[in-house]
Each structure stands twice: as structure tokens, then as C-alpha cells.
Scaffold this motif. Structure first.
Motif, PDB file in Angstrom:
ATOM      1  N   ILE A 171       0.871  -1.180   0.000  1.00  0.00           N
ATOM      2  CA  ILE A 171       0.000   0.000   0.000  1.00  0.00           C
ATOM      3  C   ILE A 171       0.902   1.221   0.000  1.00  0.00           C
ATOM      4  CG2 ILE A 171      -1.752   1.297   1.235  1.00  0.00           C
ATOM      5  CD1 ILE A 171      -2.660  -1.384   2.439  1.00  0.00           C
ATOM      6  N   ILE A 172       0.730   2.059  -1.005  1.00  0.00           N
ATOM      7  CA  ILE A 172       1.597   3.216  -1.156  1.00  0.00           C
ATOM      8  C   ILE A 172       0.779   4.498  -1.217  1.00  0.00           C
ATOM      9  CG2 ILE A 172       3.377   1.898  -2.334  1.00  0.00           C
ATOM     10  CD1 ILE A 172       2.393   3.138  -4.973  1.00  0.00           C
ATOM     11  N   GLU A 173       1.477   5.612  -1.076  1.00  0.00           N
ATOM     12  CA  GLU A 173       0.853   6.930  -1.161  1.00  0.00           C
ATOM     13  C   GLU A 173       1.036   7.451  -2.579  1.00  0.00           C
ATOM     14  OE1 GLU A 173       3.245   8.806   1.767  1.00  0.00           O
ATOM     15  OE2 GLU A 173       2.661   7.359   3.300  1.00  0.00           O
ATOM     16  N   GLY A 174      -0.063   7.824  -3.227  1.00  0.00           N
ATOM     17  CA  GLY A 174       0.023   8.341  -4.583  1.00  0.00           C
ATOM     18  C   GLY A 174       0.106   7.210  -5.590  1.00  0.00           C
TER      19      GLY A 174
ATOM     20  N   ARG B 175      -4.903  13.139  -2.058  1.00  0.00           N
ATOM     21  CA  ARG B 175      -4.064  12.194  -2.810  1.00  0.00           C
ATOM     22  C   ARG B 175      -4.603  10.790  -2.544  1.00  0.00           C
ATOM     23  NH1 ARG B 175       1.323  11.177   0.780  1.00  0.00           N
ATOM     24  NH2 ARG B 175       0.257  10.671   2.725  1.00  0.00           N
ATOM     25  N   PRO B 176      -4.357   9.846  -3.446  1.00  0.00           N
ATOM     26  CA  PRO B 176      -4.872   8.490  -3.241  1.00  0.00           C
ATOM     27  C   PRO B 176      -3.894   7.586  -2.501  1.00  0.00           C
ATOM     28  CG  PRO B 176      -3.979   8.667  -5.442  1.00  0.00           C
ATOM     29  CD  PRO B 176      -3.798  10.031  -4.806  1.00  0.00           C
ATOM     30  N   PHE B 177      -4.445   6.655  -1.755  1.00  0.00           N
ATOM     31  CA  PHE B 177      -3.678   5.495  -1.324  1.00  0.00           C
ATOM     32  C   PHE B 177      -3.897   4.427  -2.387  1.00  0.00           C
ATOM     33  CE2 PHE B 177      -4.148   7.116   3.163  1.00  0.00           C
ATOM     34  CZ  PHE B 177      -2.795   7.332   3.367  1.00  0.00           C
ATOM     35  N   THR B 178      -2.841   3.715  -2.735  1.00  0.00           N
ATOM     36  CA  THR B 178      -2.900   2.766  -3.843  1.00  0.00           C
ATOM     37  C   THR B 178      -2.477   1.374  -3.407  1.00  0.00           C
ATOM     38  OG1 THR B 178      -2.425   4.535  -5.433  1.00  0.00           O
ATOM     39  CG2 THR B 178      -2.030   2.270  -6.163  1.00  0.00           C
ATOM     40  N   LEU B 179      -3.261   0.386  -3.826  1.00  0.00           N
ATOM     41  CA  LEU B 179      -2.981  -1.014  -3.567  1.00  0.00           C
ATOM     42  C   LEU B 179      -2.052  -1.536  -4.662  1.00  0.00           C
ATOM     43  CD1 LEU B 179      -3.949  -3.298  -1.606  1.00  0.00           C
ATOM     44  CD2 LEU B 179      -5.686  -3.832  -3.322  1.00  0.00           C
ATOM     45  N   VAL B 180      -0.950  -2.181  -4.267  1.00  0.00           N
ATOM     46  CA  VAL B 180       0.023  -2.718  -5.221  1.00  0.00           C
ATOM     47  C   VAL B 180       0.091  -4.231  -5.055  1.00  0.00           C
ATOM     48  CG1 VAL B 180       2.389  -2.601  -6.085  1.00  0.00           C
ATOM     49  CG2 VAL B 180       1.363  -0.601  -4.985  1.00  0.00           C
ATOM     50  N   THR B 181      -0.171  -4.966  -6.147  1.00  0.00           N
ATOM     51  CA  THR B 181      -0.146  -6.419  -6.086  1.00  0.00           C
ATOM     52  C   THR B 181       0.639  -6.994  -7.257  1.00  0.00           C
ATOM     53  OG1 THR B 181      -2.254  -6.528  -7.282  1.00  0.00           O
ATOM     54  CG2 THR B 181      -2.351  -6.573  -4.874  1.00  0.00           C
ATOM     55  N   GLN B 182       0.967  -8.252  -7.139  1.00  0.00           N
ATOM     56  CA  GLN B 182       1.641  -8.948  -8.227  1.00  0.00           C
ATOM     57  C   GLN B 182       0.639  -9.225  -9.347  1.00  0.00           C
ATOM     58  OE1 GLN B 182       3.094 -12.316  -6.041  1.00  0.00           O
ATOM     59  NE2 GLN B 182       4.312 -11.019  -4.686  1.00  0.00           N
ATOM     60  N   ASP B 183       1.137  -9.326 -10.553  1.00  0.00           N
ATOM     61  CA  ASP B 183       0.279  -9.530 -11.719  1.00  0.00           C
ATOM     62  C   ASP B 183      -0.103 -11.005 -11.829  1.00  0.00           C
ATOM     63  OD1 ASP B 183      -1.133  -9.293 -14.013  1.00  0.00           O
ATOM     64  OD2 ASP B 183       0.572  -8.835 -15.316  1.00  0.00           O
ATOM     65  N   THR B 184      -1.101 -11.416 -11.033  1.00  0.00           N
ATOM     66  CA  THR B 184      -1.572 -12.796 -11.031  1.00  0.00           C
ATOM     67  C   THR B 184      -3.062 -12.818 -10.760  1.00  0.00           C
ATOM     68  OG1 THR B 184      -1.412 -14.950  -9.932  1.00  0.00           O
ATOM     69  CG2 THR B 184      -0.995 -13.017  -8.583  1.00  0.00           C
ATOM     70  N   GLU B 185      -3.737 -13.823 -11.284  1.00  0.00           N
ATOM     71  CA  GLU B 185      -5.181 -13.928 -11.073  1.00  0.00           C
ATOM     72  C   GLU B 185      -5.511 -14.723  -9.817  1.00  0.00           C
ATOM     73  OE1 GLU B 185      -7.220 -16.766 -13.791  1.00  0.00           O
ATOM     74  OE2 GLU B 185      -5.258 -16.891 -14.775  1.00  0.00           O
ATOM     75  N   PHE B 186      -4.498 -15.289  -9.157  1.00  0.00           N
ATOM     76  CA  PHE B 186      -4.738 -16.127  -7.987  1.00  0.00           C
ATOM     77  C   PHE B 186      -4.371 -15.390  -6.706  1.00  0.00           C
ATOM     78  CE2 PHE B 186      -3.640 -19.117 -11.450  1.00  0.00           C
ATOM     79  CZ  PHE B 186      -4.886 -19.742 -11.551  1.00  0.00           C
ATOM     80  N   ARG B 187      -5.240 -15.548  -5.676  1.00  0.00           N
ATOM     81  CA  ARG B 187      -4.983 -14.942  -4.380  1.00  0.00           C
ATOM     82  C   ARG B 187      -5.395 -15.925  -3.283  1.00  0.00           C
ATOM     83  NH1 ARG B 187      -7.803  -9.287  -5.718  1.00  0.00           N
ATOM     84  NH2 ARG B 187      -9.563 -10.209  -4.618  1.00  0.00           N
ATOM     85  N   THR B 188      -4.724 -15.836  -2.152  1.00  0.00           N
ATOM     86  CA  THR B 188      -5.130 -16.640  -1.006  1.00  0.00           C
ATOM     87  C   THR B 188      -6.389 -16.046  -0.393  1.00  0.00           C
ATOM     88  OG1 THR B 188      -3.829 -15.345   0.564  1.00  0.00           O
ATOM     89  CG2 THR B 188      -2.717 -17.208  -0.505  1.00  0.00           C
ATOM     90  N   LYS B 189      -7.075 -16.851   0.417  1.00  0.00           N
ATOM     91  CA  LYS B 189      -8.252 -16.349   1.119  1.00  0.00           C
ATOM     92  C   LYS B 189      -7.867 -15.243   2.095  1.00  0.00           C
ATOM     93  CE  LYS B 189     -11.015 -20.585   0.824  1.00  0.00           C
ATOM     94  NZ  LYS B 189     -11.661 -21.675   1.592  1.00  0.00           N
ATOM     95  N   ALA B 190      -6.682 -15.368   2.673  1.00  0.00           N
ATOM     96  CA  ALA B 190      -6.214 -14.323   3.597  1.00  0.00           C
ATOM     97  C   ALA B 190      -6.084 -12.988   2.875  1.00  0.00           C
ATOM     98  CB  ALA B 190      -4.877 -14.731   4.211  1.00  0.00           C
ATOM     99  N   MET B 191      -5.593 -13.006   1.638  1.00  0.00           N
ATOM    100  CA  MET B 191      -5.482 -11.772   0.866  1.00  0.00           C
ATOM    101  C   MET B 191      -6.862 -11.218   0.530  1.00  0.00           C
ATOM    102  SD  MET B 191      -2.218 -12.362  -1.671  1.00  0.00           S
ATOM    103  CE  MET B 191      -2.384 -10.717  -2.364  1.00  0.00           C
ATOM    104  N   ASP B 192      -7.806 -12.087   0.201  1.00  0.00           N
ATOM    105  CA  ASP B 192      -9.171 -11.624  -0.079  1.00  0.00           C
ATOM    106  C   ASP B 192      -9.772 -10.938   1.137  1.00  0.00           C
ATOM    107  OD1 ASP B 192      -9.316 -12.411  -2.738  1.00  0.00           O
ATOM    108  OD2 ASP B 192     -10.030 -14.427  -2.248  1.00  0.00           O
ATOM    109  N   VAL B 193      -9.543 -11.513   2.311  1.00  0.00           N
ATOM    110  CA  VAL B 193     -10.029 -10.911   3.549  1.00  0.00           C
ATOM    111  C   VAL B 193      -9.410  -9.525   3.743  1.00  0.00           C
ATOM    112  CG1 VAL B 193      -9.899 -11.057   6.079  1.00  0.00           C
ATOM    113  CG2 VAL B 193     -10.567 -13.068   4.741  1.00  0.00           C
ATOM    114  N   PHE B 194      -8.110  -9.436   3.492  1.00  0.00           N
ATOM    115  CA  PHE B 194      -7.411  -8.162   3.660  1.00  0.00           C
ATOM    116  C   PHE B 194      -7.925  -7.112   2.686  1.00  0.00           C
ATOM    117  CE2 PHE B 194      -3.718  -5.413   2.599  1.00  0.00           C
ATOM    118  CZ  PHE B 194      -3.594  -4.785   3.819  1.00  0.00           C
ATOM    119  N   PHE B 195      -8.076  -7.481   1.433  1.00  0.00           N
ATOM    120  CA  PHE B 195      -8.577  -6.533   0.424  1.00  0.00           C
ATOM    121  C   PHE B 195      -9.955  -6.012   0.801  1.00  0.00           C
ATOM    122  CE2 PHE B 195      -5.893  -8.559  -3.189  1.00  0.00           C
ATOM    123  CZ  PHE B 195      -4.751  -8.008  -2.621  1.00  0.00           C
TER     124      PHE B 195
END
Length: 291
Positions: free
Chosen positions: A144-147, A265-285
Motif C-alpha cells: 500500500i503506497i501513497e500516490g 491524494r490516493p492510497f494505492t494497492l500494489v499487487t503482483q500480476d496474477t489472477e490467484f490470491r489466497t483467502k487471507a489476501m481476499d479478507v485483507f482486500f
């Protein structure tokens, strides 16, 4: 092949066959066989041994680089398949820039842990550039980054707006003014974040937009130090309202009333370029987008 790569990486990092064998809980002859098989399949010599030390050949450097990535991806594949069959759990490696990571993220993690105690977060705090680099390198799952910055190797999504204001000590002569212009700030000492910080980037943009050229700039690597310094009367700064809530409540800092402020200014979510995520990541998002 997976085991051969694992043994090869271990030998390289231990720089010694016997030390690698000890770490892998196998015999040294077994380590030698794995390396020999890998060299045969690559049709290239990968390691040079001299004085009980091990060094990579040029071919070995190439194999080491990609072996690390292959093993990392293999591990993530296993985690995802296992995760598919279970409730949200496991490690969640998060990187965040200072403002979000120090002042917003802890509350979100506390909420997640209440509902999903089997999720174990690991948090790294760094500036915007550092966090993006760690996502690219797959050292962390999400950042998670600024801008916003440009990087074709990661996926970026704006999810929250942040407000920034000019702050001074409660004892500053400008603290009591009903309205402040930028001509009032020409000779002030500005305390700013370091290069590479999202807050530094938006601060410089604010200076440019308002044709403000501070006579004196002091650069600090922590928002907390900046707040303490402003409170002590060392200078003024441009900070996120998320970072100064307690100081405003305790009336230690004052927000200057400047036309056109606060700046968003926006906070921005940065992730890897993949279509698969763990359930833990889904919960976090889901949690961060609900803030």
C-alpha cells in the motif's frame, strides 16, 4: 528438478557442500549427486570448488537467479492449493508506506485478527519506492503506497483518498490566524520527508503548484520525527490528517486555514500480476476497501 534446484540454491547460499548437506539433512554425497544431475540436465558447469569454498560460474549465476524465482512460485502454488480447501489462514506479508502503515493499517489488522485469528500478518514499513520494489521481487504479497507511480511489472489500484494539510506548532504565530496565504510561509522552515516518499512527492508538487520556494528545507526520514519537530517549533510541515489525529485532539499541532486546502491524494494497492490470491489476501482486500 525441484529438489535439485533447492539443493543448488542451498549450496550457493551456504558456499559449502557440507554446510548445505547439514542444512538439508542429507549426506554430502547426496548433495554432490543432485548438483551433478542438475549440471547434466543444464549441460553446463554451474559451480567451481576451491579451498573448500564454492563459487558460481556464469551459467550458475543464471540458474541461481531463476531457481530462486521458480522455488518461490512453487511454494506459492502449494499455499494456494492448500488454501483453497481451508478457512482463511496463514501468513500475509504486507508492505506499506509510512503514513498508511503507521497510522491506519494497525487498526485494520486488529479488526482482521478478531474475525480471522488464523491469519498471521507480517508488516514491513518503507517508502513508496521500496514497497513497490518488494512487491515486484515477490518479497511481500501486497503493498500500500501513497500516490501513484508507474511500474508495468505490478498491478495498482486506488482505493482510498487521503487529505494533506499544512501544520504548525500550537504556539506558532500563524496558529491563531483565521486565514493564511502562501506569502505568509515564504520564510518558514519546512520539514519534509526523504526522497522516494509519497508524502515528499506530493509536498514538492504542492510547492510547484503554489510557486513556493522555501528558503530552508529540513529532510527527515520519519513522520513521527517530523511531528515532534513541528510541535517543538523547529519548523512547519505538510502532513496527512491520518497521521496527526492525536496531536490535533491534544491541541499540540494546528492546521493552517489556507484557501484550496486540504489537498487530496490516493492510497494505492500494489499487487503482483496474477489472477490467484489466497483467502487471507481476499479478507485483507475487503477490509481495507471498507475503510
Amino acid at each position: 528438478m525441484n529438489q535439485e534446484l533447492h539443493v543448488f540454491v542451498t549450496v550457493v547460499e551456504k558456499a559449502n557442500f557440507s554446510h548445505a548437506a547439514h542444512a538439508l539433512h542429507i549426506t554430502q554425497p547426496a548433495v554432490s549427486r543432485y548438483i551433478k544431475n542438475l549440471e547434466s540436465s543444464m549441460n553446463a558447469k554451474l559451480l567451481e570448488r576451491s579451498n573448500k569454498m564454492v563459487q558460481m560460474t556464469k551459467a550458475g549465476e543464471i540458474v541461481y537467479h531463476y531457481a530462486k524465482e521458480i522455488l518461490n512460485l512453487y511454494g506459492k502454488m502449494n499455499v494456494l492449493v492448500t488454501d483453497l480447501m481451508s478457512e482463511p489462514s496463514g501468513m500475509l506479508n504486507i508492505g506499506a508506506s509510512y503514513t498508511y502503515g503507521e497510522y491506519i493499517l494497525p487498526h485494520i489488522i486488529a479488526s482482521i485478527r478478531t474475525d480471522f485469528p488464523k491469519i498471521t500478518p507480517s508488516i514491513v514499513i518503507g517508502n513508496t519506492r521500496e514497497i513497490v520494489q518488494q512487491v515486484r521481487a515477490r518479497d511481500i504479497d501486497v503493498g500500500i503506497i501513497e500516490g501513484m507511480i508507474t511500474d508495468e511489472h505490478v498491478v495498482m489500484e486506488r482505493f482510498l483518498m487521503d487529505s494533506l494539510v499544512v501544520v504548525v506548532s500550537a504556539e506558532h504565530e500563524l496558529a491563531g490566524k483565521e486565514s493564511v496565504s502562501f506569502s505568509d510561509l515564504d520564510e518558514e522552515v519546512w520539514i519534509v520527508r526523504e526522497q522516494g516518499s509519497g508524502t515528499r512527492e506530493v509536498t514538492e508538487q504542492m510547492f510547484a503548484d503554489h510557486k513556493l520556494i522555501p528558503e530552508t528545507i529540513m529532510e527527515f526520514g520519519s513522520t513521527q520525527i517530523i511531528k515532534e519537530s513541528v510541535e517543538a517549533g523547529l519548523g512547519i510541515s505538510f502532513l496527512s490528517t491520518s497521521a496527526i489525529r492525536k496531536e490535533l485532539e491534544l491541541e499540540r499541532l494546528k492546521v493552517l486555514n489556507i484557501p484550496g486546502f486540504p489537498i487530496q491524494r490516493p492510497f494505492t494497492l500494489v499487487t503482483q500480476d496474477t489472477e490467484f490470491r489466497t483467502k487471507a489476501m481476499d479478507v485483507f482486500f475487503k477490509a481495507i476497501k471498507a475503510t
